[in-house]
Design an enzyme around this catalytic site. Structure first.
Site: not given
Ligand code: NAP
Length: 248
Positions: A143, A157
């Site tokens: 991130s 985080y």
């Molecule tokens: P999201 O929409 O909240 O989706 C999270 C995903 O991770 C879901 O598929 C969830 O599964 C799964 N998950 C959560 N905890 C888990 C665990 N303990 N074991 C296995 N799967 C797990 O998140 P996102 O925004 O797409 O984020 C994805 C990645 O990008 C993360 O690492 C996040 O830190 C990073 N990121 C996101 C942003 C942003 O602005 N969105 C920015 C920077 C980095 P369930 O559906 O079963 O809950």
């Protein structure tokens, strides 16, 4: 036979977009999830409906036993592994450090750091030429928070993503001569559900004007960078931390 990719947290957001794009590029995709079975099965069914191969597998990456079972299931299904995207990640409600419980800190680090390391370990055991593998690629989803620090929101985080960056640099060197490339993407403000889990569903809209490009990004824009790093076009790229953040 198709190249096989594991995407952790492939049920929603960036992971789901990555699973879909990789499947269109010909990967057979194992997408893991923690709790939302319906969403995960929906992504897998959509891939299969488009002629691709996909399996939705429940596995909490913070559990070593569940990680072992995830990779064993991939072994049983396809008998090979070519790529891993460590995408599963969590954050807690926005707060200052003084208010954070030890339980929360444990959960964030167990998922975002140790979970990614356990999955990478299983991938290296299968892909490294040292153990008879064919090589492969790992992309860690870090991130921009790793550089920004997330003060007043979730310094835990941000620190976990800093650890993931350092892990990326070290592992990249460790396995570079064994056919495995290891890189990270650092997304900025991306439109997904994760901001609601921090207690502010509208966070991207609130901060969009502070992004040099003036907008948040889409999960698909991040997925495109991830899938590029996985593929042959990035054959000489390892140990890179690629910002996908609109200039933020
Ligand atoms: P999201 O929409 O909240 O989706 C999270 C995903 O991770 C879901 O598929 C969830 O599964 C799964 N998950 C959560 N905890 C888990 C665990 N303990 N074991 C296995 N799967 C797990 O998140 P996102 O925004 O797409 O984020 C994805 C990645 O990008 C993360 O690492 C996040 O830190 C990073 N990121 C996101 C942003 C942003 O602005 N969105 C920015 C920077 C980095 P369930 O559906 O079963 O809950």
């Amino acid at each position: 036979m198709a190249r096989v990719l594991v995407v952790t947290g492939g049920s929603r957001g960036i992971g789901a977009a990555t699973a879909r794009l990789a499947a269109r590029r010909g990967y057979a995709v194992a997408l893991s999830y923690r709790a939302n079975r319906e969403a995960a099965e929906g992504v897998a069914a959509g891939i299969r409906a488009g002629g691709g191969e996909a399996l939705a597998l429940r596995a909490d990456v913070s559990s070593e036993a569940q990680v072992l079972e995830l990779f064993a299931a991939v072994d049983r299904a396809w008998g090979r592994l070519d790529a891993l995207v460590n995408n599963a990640g969590v954050l807690g409600a926005q707060m200052r450090l003084e208010a954070m419980s030890a339980e929360r800190l444990q959960r964030v680090f167990a998922t975002n750091v140790i979970g990614a390391m356990l999955c990478a370990r299983e991938a290296v055991r299968r892909m490294s030429t040292r153990y008879g593998g064919q090589g492969g690629a790992i992309v860690n989803v870090s991130s921009a928070a790793a550089r920004l620090g997330s003060a007043g929101e979730y310094v835990d985080y941000a620190a976990s993503k800093g650890a993931l960056d350092t892990f990326t640099l070290g592992l990249a060197k460790e396995v570079a001569a064994e056919g495995i490339r290891v890189n990270a993407v650092r997304p900025g403000l991306i439109h997904t559900d994760i901001h609601a889990s921090g207690g502010e569903p509208g966070r991207v809209e609130r901060l969009a004007a502070t992004v040099p490009m003036g907008r948040g990004g889409s999960a698909e824009e991040v997925a495109a960078a991830i899938v590029w790093l996985l593929g042959e076009e990035a054959a000489y790229v390892t140990g890179a931390l690629l910002d996908v953040s609109g200039g933020r």
